[in-house]
Design a protein around this motif. Structure first.
Motif, PDB file in Angstrom:
ATOM      1  N   GLU A   1       0.827  -1.189   0.000  1.00 14.53           N
ATOM      2  CA  GLU A   1       0.000   0.000   0.000  1.00 14.53           C
ATOM      3  C   GLU A   1       0.873   1.254   0.000  1.00 14.53           C
ATOM      4  OE1 GLU A   1      -3.486   2.432   0.210  1.00 14.53           O
ATOM      5  OE2 GLU A   1      -3.013   0.420  -0.520  1.00 14.53           O
ATOM      6  N   VAL A   2       2.016   1.188   0.665  1.00 18.75           N
ATOM      7  CA  VAL A   2       2.944   2.323   0.659  1.00 18.75           C
ATOM      8  C   VAL A   2       3.403   2.612  -0.766  1.00 18.75           C
ATOM      9  CG1 VAL A   2       5.223   3.129   1.388  1.00 18.75           C
ATOM     10  CG2 VAL A   2       3.740   1.950   3.012  1.00 18.75           C
ATOM     11  N   ALA A   3       3.758   1.563  -1.511  1.00 20.02           N
ATOM     12  CA  ALA A   3       4.200   1.744  -2.892  1.00 20.02           C
ATOM     13  C   ALA A   3       3.101   2.398  -3.724  1.00 20.02           C
ATOM     14  CB  ALA A   3       4.590   0.395  -3.487  1.00 20.02           C
ATOM     15  N   ARG A   4       1.853   1.975  -3.491  1.00 18.81           N
ATOM     16  CA  ARG A   4       0.745   2.574  -4.258  1.00 18.81           C
ATOM     17  C   ARG A   4       0.594   4.052  -3.919  1.00 18.81           C
ATOM     18  NH1 ARG A   4      -4.392   4.070  -4.072  1.00 18.81           N
ATOM     19  NH2 ARG A   4      -4.518   3.778  -1.821  1.00 18.81           N
ATOM     20  N   LEU A   5       0.701   4.394  -2.656  1.00  8.80           N
ATOM     21  CA  LEU A   5       0.556   5.783  -2.238  1.00  8.80           C
ATOM     22  C   LEU A   5       1.649   6.664  -2.837  1.00  8.80           C
ATOM     23  CD1 LEU A   5      -0.308   5.248   1.540  1.00  8.80           C
ATOM     24  CD2 LEU A   5      -1.838   6.174  -0.205  1.00  8.80           C
ATOM     25  N   LEU A   6       2.860   6.107  -2.925  1.00  6.78           N
ATOM     26  CA  LEU A   6       3.978   6.894  -3.412  1.00  6.78           C
ATOM     27  C   LEU A   6       3.999   7.019  -4.930  1.00  6.78           C
ATOM     28  CD1 LEU A   6       6.886   5.636  -1.101  1.00  6.78           C
ATOM     29  CD2 LEU A   6       5.521   7.710  -0.860  1.00  6.78           C
ATOM     30  N   ASP A   7       3.464   6.012  -5.630  1.00  2.00           N
ATOM     31  CA  ASP A   7       3.614   5.970  -7.082  1.00  2.00           C
ATOM     32  C   ASP A   7       2.359   6.347  -7.851  1.00  2.00           C
ATOM     33  OD1 ASP A   7       6.226   5.150  -6.741  1.00  2.00           O
ATOM     34  OD2 ASP A   7       5.705   3.017  -6.731  1.00  2.00           O
ATOM     35  N   ASP A   8       1.193   6.323  -7.221  1.00  2.00           N
ATOM     36  CA  ASP A   8      -0.048   6.642  -7.927  1.00  2.00           C
ATOM     37  C   ASP A   8      -0.219   8.157  -7.999  1.00  2.00           C
ATOM     38  OD1 ASP A   8      -2.577   6.954  -8.929  1.00  2.00           O
ATOM     39  OD2 ASP A   8      -3.471   5.377  -7.683  1.00  2.00           O
ATOM     40  N   PRO A   9      -0.204   8.728  -9.194  1.00  2.00           N
ATOM     41  CA  PRO A   9      -0.335  10.190  -9.313  1.00  2.00           C
ATOM     42  C   PRO A   9      -1.710  10.700  -8.888  1.00  2.00           C
ATOM     43  CG  PRO A   9      -0.410   9.142 -11.480  1.00  2.00           C
ATOM     44  CD  PRO A   9      -0.030   8.076 -10.509  1.00  2.00           C
ATOM     45  N   GLU A  10      -2.680   9.809  -8.811  1.00  2.00           N
ATOM     46  CA  GLU A  10      -4.019  10.220  -8.414  1.00  2.00           C
ATOM     47  C   GLU A  10      -4.169  10.343  -6.897  1.00  2.00           C
ATOM     48  OE1 GLU A  10      -6.278  11.102 -10.628  1.00  2.00           O
ATOM     49  OE2 GLU A  10      -4.831  10.638 -12.209  1.00  2.00           O
ATOM     50  N   VAL A  11      -3.221   9.806  -6.176  1.00  4.98           N
ATOM     51  CA  VAL A  11      -3.293   9.827  -4.716  1.00  4.98           C
ATOM     52  C   VAL A  11      -2.801  11.176  -4.200  1.00  4.98           C
ATOM     53  CG1 VAL A  11      -2.380   8.836  -2.579  1.00  4.98           C
ATOM     54  CG2 VAL A  11      -3.054   7.343  -4.473  1.00  4.98           C
ATOM     55  N   ASP A  12      -3.623  11.785  -3.345  1.00  8.43           N
ATOM     56  CA  ASP A  12      -3.223  13.032  -2.686  1.00  8.43           C
ATOM     57  C   ASP A  12      -2.452  12.661  -1.425  1.00  8.43           C
ATOM     58  OD1 ASP A  12      -2.934  15.433  -1.367  1.00  8.43           O
ATOM     59  OD2 ASP A  12      -4.962  16.133  -1.787  1.00  8.43           O
ATOM     60  N   GLU A  13      -1.142  12.586  -1.546  1.00  7.22           N
ATOM     61  CA  GLU A  13      -0.328  12.118  -0.429  1.00  7.22           C
ATOM     62  C   GLU A  13      -0.413  13.054   0.765  1.00  7.22           C
ATOM     63  OE1 GLU A  13       4.254  10.651   0.533  1.00  7.22           O
ATOM     64  OE2 GLU A  13       3.731  11.432  -1.458  1.00  7.22           O
ATOM     65  N   VAL A  14      -0.490  14.342   0.525  1.00  4.63           N
ATOM     66  CA  VAL A  14      -0.578  15.305   1.628  1.00  4.63           C
ATOM     67  C   VAL A  14      -1.862  15.099   2.414  1.00  4.63           C
ATOM     68  CG1 VAL A  14      -0.790  17.745   2.220  1.00  4.63           C
ATOM     69  CG2 VAL A  14       0.864  17.025   0.485  1.00  4.63           C
ATOM     70  N   ALA A  15      -2.983  14.932   1.694  1.00  2.00           N
ATOM     71  CA  ALA A  15      -4.254  14.701   2.383  1.00  2.00           C
ATOM     72  C   ALA A  15      -4.222  13.397   3.154  1.00  2.00           C
ATOM     73  CB  ALA A  15      -5.398  14.687   1.357  1.00  2.00           C
ATOM     74  N   HIS A  16      -3.585  12.397   2.561  1.00  2.00           N
ATOM     75  CA  HIS A  16      -3.495  11.107   3.239  1.00  2.00           C
ATOM     76  C   HIS A  16      -2.666  11.214   4.515  1.00  2.00           C
ATOM     77  CE1 HIS A  16      -3.691   6.695   3.347  1.00  2.00           C
ATOM     78  NE2 HIS A  16      -2.446   6.747   3.785  1.00  2.00           N
TER      79      HIS A  16
END
Length: 284
Positions: free
Chosen positions: A88-103
């Motif tokens: 799940e960490v890899a998905r969060l870091l690599d998916d451009p659709e994921v708002d990492e800051v919000a997460h």
């Protein structure tokens, strides 16, 4: 600057805010391991699964980490500390659709709630420790471990009503609360042995005032004194209660008919030999 925290396996971890500054380029795996506080083996594993791969190479074709790679490692460590699986960490870091800051903000809220809950748990433990040290009342289970399954909670209530304002009651609360479970069980076994010996002596016709009866009276007083300092006068008050209170009388009658009255005679005779008049004895 963000405060560092410690990962459960790897020791101190530098904050993410520091990851993008003052990090030299072209770091070897050993240097990065020392910098971020993880093992070389962990970094090799992350390289193998594609989580964090060194992006540079030396002239000798050794793979090295850039500042950006180290920044990614810090983000991985943060997510792992939050309990997120590496996939799940890899998905969060690599998916451009994921708002990492919000997460991360959401995870910060969850962490804050967890910290608040842990503080409440620490306070509860502190209260338990204080109660243990100050001598809080025994639970019904703990009472039965000391006095046997026949013990009734209302007996403790009766004792508190009669002697709750005395130093002996305070001693009782403190000493019994400090007992370990093994000690409580041993006290119960000792009490059962004493009651059996009292019943056997009564059946054999042992007379109050005899040497054998006096030994039993002293054993009884010693058993009580494990909980609080029991004088001969106090022991006489207890023996009086064994006969006058139907609940205590029934307890001893079940062990041996007439045992409550016989035990009172034995205790009073022994107290008299130590200068205490049973007829005028008080709780002192």
């Amino acid at each position: 600057m963000t405060t560092p925290f410690r990962h459960r396996d790897t020791g101190p971890i530098r904050p993410v805010a520091d990851a993008d500054i003052d990090v030299p380029e072209d770091l070897t795996v050993g240097q990065v391991a020392a910098l971020v506080g993880v093992s070389v083996r962990t970094l090799h594993h992350w390289d193998e699964i594609g989580l964090v791969r060194p992006s540079g190479r030396t002239p000798a074709d050794y793979r090295v980490y850039s500042g950006g790679d180290v920044a990614r490692i810090h983000r991985v460590l943060v997510y792992r500390e939050l309990g997120i699986h590496l996939a799940e960490v890899a998905r969060l870091l690599d998916d451009p659709e994921v708002d990492e800051v919000a997460h991360l903000r959401r995870q910060r809220e969850l962490l804050t709630d967890r910290i608040s809950h842990l503080h409440e748990m620490v306070s509860a433990v502190d209260r338990m420790l204080e109660a243990k040290q100050m001598g809080r009342p025994l639970t019904p289970q703990e009472q039965s471990e000391i006095f046997g399954t026949e013990w009734r909670p209302d007996w403790a209530e009766e004792a508190e009503r009669r002697w709750g304002d005395t130093p002996q009651w305070t001693q009782f609360q403190q000493r019994t609360a400090a007992m370990s479970r093994k000690e409580r069980q041993q006290a119960r076994a000792d009490g059962e042995t004493l009651n059996a010996d009292l019943a056997a002596a009564k059946r054999l016709g042992v007379r109050a005032g005899s040497a054998e009866a006096d030994v039993l009276a002293e054993r009884h007083r010693a058993m009580i004194s494990q909980a609080y300092d029991c004088t001969y006068s106090m022991q006489v008050c207890l023996a009086r209660m064994y006969v006058e209170d139907a609940r205590f009388t029934a307890f001893y009658e079940e062990i041996e008919p007439g045992l409550a009255a016989w035990l009172r005679q034995v205790i009073e005779a022994n107290a008299r030999s130590h200068g205490v008049d049973p007829d005028t004895a008080t709780w002192q």
